[in-house]
Design an enzyme around this catalytic site. Structure first.
Site, PDB file in Angstrom:
ATOM      1  N   SER A  41      30.229  47.092 -15.490  1.00 30.40           N
ATOM      2  CA  SER A  41      29.892  46.287 -14.306  1.00 30.40           C
ATOM      3  C   SER A  41      29.924  44.821 -14.721  1.00 30.40           C
ATOM      4  CB  SER A  41      28.520  46.688 -13.769  1.00 30.40           C
ATOM      5  OG  SER A  41      27.513  46.482 -14.730  1.00 30.40           O
ATOM      6  N   HIS A 164      27.477  53.244 -13.852  1.00 28.44           N
ATOM      7  CA  HIS A 164      27.285  53.957 -15.115  1.00 28.44           C
ATOM      8  C   HIS A 164      27.145  55.460 -14.919  1.00 28.44           C
ATOM      9  CE1 HIS A 164      25.707  49.962 -16.980  1.00 28.44           C
ATOM     10  NE2 HIS A 164      27.001  49.961 -16.763  1.00 28.44           N
ATOM     11  N   GLU A 173      20.171  50.736 -12.944  1.00 29.71           N
ATOM     12  CA  GLU A 173      19.279  51.074 -14.066  1.00 29.71           C
ATOM     13  C   GLU A 173      17.815  51.107 -13.635  1.00 29.71           C
ATOM     14  OE1 GLU A 173      20.144  48.283 -17.222  1.00 29.71           O
ATOM     15  OE2 GLU A 173      22.286  48.490 -16.878  1.00 29.71           O
ATOM     16  N   GLU A 213      24.597  54.918 -20.600  1.00 28.33           N
ATOM     17  CA  GLU A 213      23.607  54.278 -21.466  1.00 28.33           C
ATOM     18  C   GLU A 213      22.526  55.252 -21.920  1.00 28.33           C
ATOM     19  OE1 GLU A 213      22.372  50.610 -19.609  1.00 28.33           O
ATOM     20  OE2 GLU A 213      24.343  49.709 -19.968  1.00 28.33           O
ATOM     21  N   ASP A 250      17.549  47.174 -12.959  1.00 28.94           N
ATOM     22  CA  ASP A 250      18.764  46.359 -12.917  1.00 28.94           C
ATOM     23  C   ASP A 250      19.563  46.866 -11.734  1.00 28.94           C
ATOM     24  OD1 ASP A 250      21.068  44.940 -13.113  1.00 28.94           O
ATOM     25  OD2 ASP A 250      21.688  45.727 -15.069  1.00 28.94           O
ATOM     26  N   GLU A 293      16.635  42.709 -12.247  1.00 21.69           N
ATOM     27  CA  GLU A 293      17.840  42.058 -12.775  1.00 21.69           C
ATOM     28  C   GLU A 293      18.962  42.159 -11.733  1.00 21.69           C
ATOM     29  OE1 GLU A 293      19.005  43.632 -16.604  1.00 21.69           O
ATOM     30  OE2 GLU A 293      21.108  43.157 -16.215  1.00 21.69           O
ATOM     31  N   ASP A 321      22.024  38.297 -14.829  1.00 24.06           N
ATOM     32  CA  ASP A 321      23.047  38.843 -15.740  1.00 24.06           C
ATOM     33  C   ASP A 321      24.423  38.363 -15.260  1.00 24.06           C
ATOM     34  OD1 ASP A 321      24.805  40.402 -17.208  1.00 24.06           O
ATOM     35  OD2 ASP A 321      24.192  42.312 -16.366  1.00 24.06           O
ATOM     36  N   LYS A 346      24.098  38.549 -23.293  1.00 19.93           N
ATOM     37  CA  LYS A 346      25.073  39.510 -23.826  1.00 19.93           C
ATOM     38  C   LYS A 346      26.088  38.711 -24.627  1.00 19.93           C
ATOM     39  CE  LYS A 346      24.988  42.838 -19.980  1.00 19.93           C
ATOM     40  NZ  LYS A 346      25.549  43.082 -18.620  1.00 19.93           N
ATOM     41  N   HIS A 374      22.554  44.923 -24.815  1.00 23.67           N
ATOM     42  CA  HIS A 374      23.776  45.665 -25.145  1.00 23.67           C
ATOM     43  C   HIS A 374      24.743  45.609 -23.965  1.00 23.67           C
ATOM     44  CE1 HIS A 374      22.308  49.543 -22.929  1.00 23.67           C
ATOM     45  NE2 HIS A 374      22.085  48.459 -22.238  1.00 23.67           N
ATOM     46  N   LYS A 397      17.207  44.868 -24.197  1.00 26.28           N
ATOM     47  CA  LYS A 397      17.654  45.946 -23.310  1.00 26.28           C
ATOM     48  C   LYS A 397      18.777  46.670 -24.015  1.00 26.28           C
ATOM     49  CE  LYS A 397      20.244  45.680 -19.422  1.00 26.28           C
ATOM     50  NZ  LYS A 397      20.662  45.700 -18.003  1.00 26.28           N
TER      51      LYS A 397
HETATM   52  P1  PGA Z   1      27.633  46.527 -18.266  1.00 31.30           P
HETATM   53  O1  PGA Z   1      26.187  46.885 -17.701  1.00 31.30           O
HETATM   54  O2  PGA Z   1      27.567  46.448 -19.720  1.00 31.30           O
HETATM   55  O3  PGA Z   1      28.452  47.684 -17.736  1.00 31.30           O
HETATM   56  O4  PGA Z   1      28.028  45.223 -17.620  1.00 31.30           O
HETATM   57  C1  PGA Z   1      25.005  46.398 -18.243  1.00 31.30           C
HETATM   58  C2  PGA Z   1      24.270  45.544 -17.259  1.00 31.30           C
HETATM   59  O5  PGA Z   1      24.712  45.348 -16.101  1.00 31.30           O
HETATM   60  O6  PGA Z   1      23.230  45.010 -17.619  1.00 31.30           O
HETATM   61 ZN    ZN Z   2      22.908  43.930 -15.617  1.00 31.99          ZN
END
Ligand code: PGA
Ligand code: ZN
Length: 420
Positions: A41, A164, A173, A213, A250, A293, A321, A346, A374, A397
């Site tokens: 995503s 996911h 999430e 995840e 999230d 998030e 994010d 990230k 991650h 996270k």
């Molecule tokens: P992604 O998801 O690594 O698939 O972008 C993680 C997130 O959205 O926090």
């Molecule tokens: Zn996210």
């Protein structure tokens, strides 16, 4: 120490897709490796992850071009240089020469950037976290309270939806966050809740298969049902919401945003930002949710600002994010516009550790919280555990209590707790 060799190769991530691993050799013949994660995503403002687009290999997802960029252009430039992370990162940025790393690829660049930090820690003969604390975070401006390494709270994603899992909820999430920061305690609490949730789902004849995840991905009927199931499972394991742990979401809402509205498929509804804010406020109060998030889409700045204003009243943390993509320029704008009060960090969204550190320090200096994160596609590299401890991040996270690529990071925190 001087870099004497650089070698990159194509490896596979936790989804079985290609990614980049780079090994840096120093003059004492020691070898230092790092691997790059990959999102599903992804935000559209992220640095460019270079894929071959050659449909005869890995459905176009090969990374041989990125690997070649490391093995030629980058290798030629940095062999013979001192393994000093900031100097090498500046060199990598200069070699790439684009705003979004489209030339060499953020995956190529990050694989080198991370490996050089490891090499530098080896030169100093200290653990990775200690090197990073002293090199990047020790001399913080006096107005932050991040003057020593400290353990983050764990954002543990025990139910996976959205992209996911791709068959159940709109929210991506559902996380539990143990209140205790000591890794050996917080990991245990999260694992006990995770296993207890497995039992609850099994008793209801629901799936206990896990998503990308490592969280469960059952066919429950609503977001509230998921939160109720987690609270019930935690209770069975002896833990109480708020007293022992908190709940976090999230939403990854960029994935279901279209023409100014948000599509909640389960509820068969299109919500305006105002209606979605009301929905969050309601579930936030009902379940005492700690953080939201990506509650709004990556360019819906006005909704972010309105929600953050509201959230402060209810003490919700609003984490950006896709909105911020670990990009210091977007974080600066969000600080100025009060569009969030925390940033998800990230490393592959921005592509160098130097810029990642800039993002973290900017957020902390503004009184924001950080969550080192991650990606949904991961490797066994545990770099982010050392980073989270070194910068005194409030949160890490890194997925559920299953799948080794997730546990690698938790296990590294356990090592750090044991003085390693
Ligand atoms: P992604 O998801 O690594 O698939 O972008 C993680 C997130 O959205 O926090
Ligand atoms: Zn996210």
């Amino acid at each position: 120490m001087i870099i004497t060799n650089v070698q990159s190769l194509e490896i596979l991530d936790s989804r079985g897709n290609p990614t980049v691993r780079t090994l840096i050799t120093l003059e004492d013949n020691s070898v230092h490796s790092s691997s790059v994660p990959s999102g599903a995503s992804t935000g559209s403002h992220e640095a460019v992850e270079l894929r071959d687009e050659d449909n005869t290999r890995y459905m176009g997802k090969g990374v041989l071009t990125a690997v070649e960029n490391v093995n030629t252009t980058i290798k030629d430039a940095i062999v013979g240089m001192e393994a000093d992370p900031n100097t090498i990162d500046s060199k990598l940025l200069q070699l790439d020469g684009t705003e979004n790393k489209a030339n060499l690829g953020a995956n190529a660049i990050l694989s080198v950037s991370q490996a050089v930090v490891r090499a530098a820690a080896h030169t100093e003969n200290v653990p990775l976290w200690k090197f990073m604390f002293e090199y990047y975070f020790k001399d913080q401006s006096p107005n932050t309270n991040h003057h020593s390494p400290s353990f983050p709270q764990l954002l543990v994603n025990i139910v996976n939806g959205g992209k996911h899992a791709s068959w159940n909820f709109d929210i991506q999430e559902f996380m539990v966050v143990p209140n205790i920061k000591t890794p050996s305690e917080s990991v245990r609490i999260a694992a006990e809740i995770f296993h207890s949730l497995g039992k609850v789902l099994k008793a209801r004849k629901l799936s206990t298969l896990v998503g990308d995840e490592g969280g469960f991905s059952p066919q429950l009927n609503s977001n509230e049902e998921v939160l109720d199931a987690i609270i019930e499972a935690a209770k069975n394991a002896g833990y109480e919401n708020v007293k022992d742990f908190r709940l976090s979401l999230d939403v990854a809402s960029t994935e279901f945003f279209k023409d100014g509205k948000y599509e909640l498929k389960k509820q068969n509804k299109w919500l305006s930002p105002e209606e979605l804010t009301t929905y969050y406020t309601n579930i936030g109060q009902k379940y005492n949710i700690l953080s939201f998030e990506d509650a709004f889409a990556e360019d819906d700045w006005e909704a972010w600002t309105n929600f953050t204003d509201m959230a402060e009243k209810f003490k919700f943390i609003t984490i950006g994010d896709d909105l911020l993509v670990t990009n210091p320029e977007r974080i600066r704008r969000a600080i100025d516009e009060k569009a969030a009060n925390a940033v998800l960090v990230k490393v592959n969204q921005i592509g160098t550790i130097k810029e990642t550190v800039e993002a973290i320090n900017m957020a902390h200096s503004a009184g924001w919280k950080t969550a080192i994160s991650h990606r949904s596609g991961e490797t066994e590299d545990s770099f982010i555990a050392d980073l989270a401890y070194a910068c005194g991040s409030e949160f890490i996270k890194t997925g559920s209590m299953s799948r080794s690529e997730r546990l690698a990071k938790y296990n590294r925190l356990l090592e750090i707790e044991n003085g390693l």
